[in-house]
Design a protein around this motif. Structure first.
Motif, PDB file in Angstrom:
ATOM      1  N   ASP A  42       0.826  -1.206   0.000  1.00 49.36           N
ATOM      2  CA  ASP A  42       0.000   0.000   0.000  1.00 49.36           C
ATOM      3  C   ASP A  42       0.864   1.261   0.000  1.00 49.36           C
ATOM      4  OD1 ASP A  42      -2.117  -1.716   0.043  1.00 49.36           O
ATOM      5  OD2 ASP A  42      -2.706  -1.314   2.115  1.00 49.36           O
ATOM      6  N   GLU A  43       1.981   1.219   0.722  1.00 46.89           N
ATOM      7  CA  GLU A  43       2.892   2.367   0.740  1.00 46.89           C
ATOM      8  C   GLU A  43       3.482   2.610  -0.645  1.00 46.89           C
ATOM      9  OE1 GLU A  43       7.062   3.859   2.887  1.00 46.89           O
ATOM     10  OE2 GLU A  43       6.045   2.045   3.606  1.00 46.89           O
ATOM     11  N   ALA A  44       3.882   1.535  -1.314  1.00 44.02           N
ATOM     12  CA  ALA A  44       4.474   1.666  -2.645  1.00 44.02           C
ATOM     13  C   ALA A  44       3.438   2.129  -3.664  1.00 44.02           C
ATOM     14  CB  ALA A  44       5.085   0.332  -3.079  1.00 44.02           C
ATOM     15  N   LEU A  45       2.214   1.613  -3.575  1.00 46.63           N
ATOM     16  CA  LEU A  45       1.161   2.046  -4.487  1.00 46.63           C
ATOM     17  C   LEU A  45       0.876   3.536  -4.331  1.00 46.63           C
ATOM     18  CD1 LEU A  45      -1.377  -0.920  -4.202  1.00 46.63           C
ATOM     19  CD2 LEU A  45      -0.130  -0.249  -6.268  1.00 46.63           C
ATOM     20  N   ALA A  46       0.804   3.999  -3.087  1.00 49.06           N
ATOM     21  CA  ALA A  46       0.466   5.402  -2.822  1.00 49.06           C
ATOM     22  C   ALA A  46       1.595   6.360  -3.171  1.00 49.06           C
ATOM     23  CB  ALA A  46       0.082   5.572  -1.348  1.00 49.06           C
ATOM     24  N   SER A  47       2.767   5.819  -3.451  1.00 51.76           N
ATOM     25  CA  SER A  47       3.931   6.677  -3.691  1.00 51.76           C
ATOM     26  C   SER A  47       3.926   7.320  -5.073  1.00 51.76           C
ATOM     27  CB  SER A  47       5.214   5.862  -3.527  1.00 51.76           C
ATOM     28  OG  SER A  47       5.334   4.886  -4.567  1.00 51.76           O
ATOM     29  N   ASN A  51      -0.192   3.676 -13.503  1.00 51.41           N
ATOM     30  CA  ASN A  51      -1.269   3.444 -14.471  1.00 51.41           C
ATOM     31  C   ASN A  51      -2.198   2.314 -14.048  1.00 51.41           C
ATOM     32  OD1 ASN A  51      -0.224   5.388 -16.151  1.00 51.41           O
ATOM     33  ND2 ASN A  51       0.887   3.966 -17.444  1.00 51.41           N
ATOM     34  N   PHE A  52      -1.609   1.207 -13.588  1.00 52.07           N
ATOM     35  CA  PHE A  52      -2.406   0.014 -13.299  1.00 52.07           C
ATOM     36  C   PHE A  52      -3.202   0.145 -12.003  1.00 52.07           C
ATOM     37  CE2 PHE A  52       1.623  -0.570 -11.145  1.00 52.07           C
ATOM     38  CZ  PHE A  52       1.232  -1.033  -9.901  1.00 52.07           C
ATOM     39  N   ALA A  53      -2.990   1.218 -11.263  1.00 49.99           N
ATOM     40  CA  ALA A  53      -3.646   1.360  -9.954  1.00 49.99           C
ATOM     41  C   ALA A  53      -4.386   2.682  -9.825  1.00 49.99           C
ATOM     42  CB  ALA A  53      -2.618   1.228  -8.838  1.00 49.99           C
ATOM     43  N   THR A  54      -4.844   3.237 -10.943  1.00 55.60           N
ATOM     44  CA  THR A  54      -5.626   4.466 -10.885  1.00 55.60           C
ATOM     45  C   THR A  54      -7.069   4.189 -11.317  1.00 55.60           C
ATOM     46  OG1 THR A  54      -4.954   5.114 -13.123  1.00 55.60           O
ATOM     47  CG2 THR A  54      -3.673   5.994 -11.286  1.00 55.60           C
ATOM     48  N   LYS A  55      -7.977   4.895 -10.690  1.00 52.39           N
ATOM     49  CA  LYS A  55      -9.399   4.777 -10.998  1.00 52.39           C
ATOM     50  C   LYS A  55     -10.011   6.162 -11.116  1.00 52.39           C
ATOM     51  CE  LYS A  55     -10.926   0.412  -8.856  1.00 52.39           C
ATOM     52  NZ  LYS A  55     -11.803  -0.155  -7.795  1.00 52.39           N
ATOM     53  N   ARG A  56     -11.201   6.194 -11.709  1.00 53.23           N
ATOM     54  CA  ARG A  56     -12.017   7.412 -11.754  1.00 53.23           C
ATOM     55  C   ARG A  56     -13.305   7.156 -10.984  1.00 53.23           C
ATOM     56  NH1 ARG A  56     -10.611  10.905 -16.650  1.00 53.23           N
ATOM     57  NH2 ARG A  56      -8.571  10.079 -17.246  1.00 53.23           N
ATOM     58  N   TRP A  57     -13.797   8.208 -10.347  1.00 55.47           N
ATOM     59  CA  TRP A  57     -14.971   8.071  -9.480  1.00 55.47           C
ATOM     60  C   TRP A  57     -15.729   9.385  -9.474  1.00 55.47           C
ATOM     61  CZ3 TRP A  57     -15.677  10.387  -4.446  1.00 55.47           C
ATOM     62  CH2 TRP A  57     -16.695   9.824  -3.664  1.00 55.47           C
ATOM     63  N   THR A 201      -0.931  -9.792 -10.869  1.00 54.34           N
ATOM     64  CA  THR A 201      -0.747 -10.030 -12.305  1.00 54.34           C
ATOM     65  C   THR A 201      -0.974  -8.771 -13.130  1.00 54.34           C
ATOM     66  OG1 THR A 201      -3.054 -10.795 -12.447  1.00 54.34           O
ATOM     67  CG2 THR A 201      -1.336 -12.480 -12.179  1.00 54.34           C
ATOM     68  N   THR A 202      -1.558  -7.739 -12.547  1.00 52.32           N
ATOM     69  CA  THR A 202      -1.767  -6.478 -13.274  1.00 52.32           C
ATOM     70  C   THR A 202      -0.651  -5.477 -12.994  1.00 52.32           C
ATOM     71  OG1 THR A 202      -3.072  -5.437 -11.500  1.00 52.32           O
ATOM     72  CG2 THR A 202      -4.263  -6.807 -13.092  1.00 52.32           C
ATOM     73  N   TRP A 203       0.250  -5.796 -12.064  1.00 56.24           N
ATOM     74  CA  TRP A 203       1.299  -4.853 -11.691  1.00 56.24           C
ATOM     75  C   TRP A 203       2.336  -4.733 -12.802  1.00 56.24           C
ATOM     76  CZ3 TRP A 203       2.653  -6.544  -5.955  1.00 56.24           C
ATOM     77  CH2 TRP A 203       1.515  -6.354  -5.155  1.00 56.24           C
ATOM     78  N   SER A 204       2.841  -3.527 -13.006  1.00 56.82           N
ATOM     79  CA  SER A 204       3.922  -3.324 -13.969  1.00 56.82           C
ATOM     80  C   SER A 204       5.230  -3.837 -13.382  1.00 56.82           C
ATOM     81  CB  SER A 204       4.059  -1.842 -14.312  1.00 56.82           C
ATOM     82  OG  SER A 204       4.584  -1.118 -13.198  1.00 56.82           O
ATOM     83  N   GLN A 205       6.151  -4.206 -14.261  1.00 57.61           N
ATOM     84  CA  GLN A 205       7.434  -4.715 -13.786  1.00 57.61           C
ATOM     85  C   GLN A 205       8.199  -3.644 -13.022  1.00 57.61           C
ATOM     86  OE1 GLN A 205       8.380  -8.037 -14.087  1.00 57.61           O
ATOM     87  NE2 GLN A 205       9.836  -7.354 -12.533  1.00 57.61           N
ATOM     88  N   HIS A 206       8.060  -2.410 -13.473  1.00 63.86           N
ATOM     89  CA  HIS A 206       8.764  -1.338 -12.760  1.00 63.86           C
ATOM     90  C   HIS A 206       8.252  -1.221 -11.329  1.00 63.86           C
ATOM     91  CE1 HIS A 206      11.042   2.358 -12.217  1.00 63.86           C
ATOM     92  NE2 HIS A 206       9.964   2.893 -11.680  1.00 63.86           N
ATOM     93  N   PHE A 207       6.934  -1.329 -11.149  1.00 64.92           N
ATOM     94  CA  PHE A 207       6.398  -1.286  -9.789  1.00 64.92           C
ATOM     95  C   PHE A 207       6.882  -2.482  -8.974  1.00 64.92           C
ATOM     96  CE2 PHE A 207       3.240  -2.758  -6.708  1.00 64.92           C
ATOM     97  CZ  PHE A 207       3.208  -1.651  -5.859  1.00 64.92           C
ATOM     98  N   ILE A 208       6.867  -3.667  -9.556  1.00 63.00           N
ATOM     99  CA  ILE A 208       7.319  -4.861  -8.838  1.00 63.00           C
ATOM    100  C   ILE A 208       8.746  -4.684  -8.352  1.00 63.00           C
ATOM    101  CG2 ILE A 208       7.938  -7.300  -9.135  1.00 63.00           C
ATOM    102  CD1 ILE A 208       5.476  -7.550 -10.971  1.00 63.00           C
ATOM    103  N   LYS A 246       8.210   8.311 -13.533  1.00 66.44           N
ATOM    104  CA  LYS A 246       7.462   9.217 -14.393  1.00 66.44           C
ATOM    105  C   LYS A 246       7.692   8.887 -15.863  1.00 66.44           C
ATOM    106  CE  LYS A 246       7.502  12.999 -11.050  1.00 66.44           C
ATOM    107  NZ  LYS A 246       7.980  14.356 -10.742  1.00 66.44           N
ATOM    108  N   THR A 247       8.905   8.416 -16.180  1.00 70.42           N
ATOM    109  CA  THR A 247       9.219   8.065 -17.557  1.00 70.42           C
ATOM    110  C   THR A 247       8.597   6.728 -17.946  1.00 70.42           C
ATOM    111  OG1 THR A 247      11.312   9.262 -17.455  1.00 70.42           O
ATOM    112  CG2 THR A 247      11.080   7.614 -19.193  1.00 70.42           C
ATOM    113  N   HIS A 248       8.785   5.717 -17.085  1.00 75.36           N
ATOM    114  CA  HIS A 248       8.332   4.360 -17.404  1.00 75.36           C
ATOM    115  C   HIS A 248       6.833   4.187 -17.242  1.00 75.36           C
ATOM    116  CE1 HIS A 248      12.627   2.797 -16.341  1.00 75.36           C
ATOM    117  NE2 HIS A 248      12.576   3.464 -17.468  1.00 75.36           N
TER     118      HIS A 248
END
Length: 273
Positions: A42-47, A51-57, A201-208, A246-248
């Protein structure tokens, strides 16, 4: 990659052996992975707005209707008394009232004094008129500073923007996040946010790769205490979510451009008309 494979990647960064199954391995490394996997994720996601972890509401404030003749003279104080069954307010709460007919003085923003579970007075109000039965509605407002509050989605880890402009989605109206609520001056909001994406399985390699560094820093601290290795891994994580992220992990798109108004005097002047 699976959670076990990602945890093994983190363990390898501190010189450990790959895990067989993270949830059942009895090694100290596996126990530390189980302890830190979700908080570090959760800390890494919020950092970063991955792309794979954004939503619209979208959310619009739901007003509560006043039923029957709900506005009356409070008596000695001559303030407006509101009757609403099980209102749930406490003395000092702040509310908005709108569309009340007959006692139009009630429309506005008020701090309240609670009389009982079904009645409250509008502080410093003055009763006048006769309430038209069934008219008016109210909502609870933030105590100060903002006009409205919206309950955030339960999976929200970080707000990216609120009511972003079509031409530039990085723009946002002013807002604050407090205790699971979004506070702002808009009664209707469109929101982009980072959500708690637990599907590896939806995570990007850069995030992993970045998450493995963060997880490894916690494992290293668990196993050896505060050390240079834990600090080094943490620093590498923070570097990985900087310009590289930001680049990847760019949005792979371009903000929509609003067509100019061809009746605009400014546009006409630029064209020499």
């Amino acid at each position: 990659m699976t959670e076990t494979e990602i945890a093994s990647l983190a363990v390898s960064l501190i010189g450990g052996k790959s895990l067989t199954v993270m949830d059942t391995d009895n090694t100290p490394q596996a126990a530390s992975c189980r302890k830190w996997f979700d908080p570090a994720r959760d800390e890494a996601l919020a950092s970063h707005p991955w792309n794979f972890a954004t939503k619209r509401w979208r959310n619009e404030i739901a007003w509560t209707a006043l039923s029957g003749v709900a506005l009356a003279d409070a008596g000695a104080s001559d303030e407006i008394r509101v009757t609403h069954t099980s209102h749930g307010l406490t003395t000092g709460s702040r509310i908005h009232i709108q569309e009340a007919e007959g006692v139009t003085n009630a429309n506005g923003t008020w701090y309240v004094t609670v009389i009982d579970a079904n009645n409250f007075d509008l502080d410093d109000s003055v009763f006048s008129g006769t309430h038209t039965s069934g008219t008016g509605e109210w909502i609870l407002a933030p105590l100060f500073g903002w006009d409205y509050r919206h309950l955030l989605p339960t999976d929200c880890l970080r707000v990216i923007n609120v009511n972003g402009f079509e031409a530039n989605e990085n723009d946002s109206v002013p807002y604050a996040v407090e205790a699971g609520y979004l506070l702002c001056n808009e009664d209707e909001v469109t929101l982009r946010y980072v959500y708690k994406n637990e599907t590896t399985t939806t995570w990007s390699q850069h995030f992993i790769n970045s998450f493995a560094l963060l997880l490894a820093s916690y494992i290293a601290q668990d196993l050896t205490g505060p050390s240079g290795k834990a600090a080094e891994l943490r620093q590498r994580f923070e570097q990985s979510i900087g310009p590289k992220a930001k680049t990847h992990d760019s949005r792979q798109g371009k903000g929509r451009v609003i067509d100019p108004d061809y009746d605009s005097r400014v546009v006409a002047a630029r064209r020499g008309y």
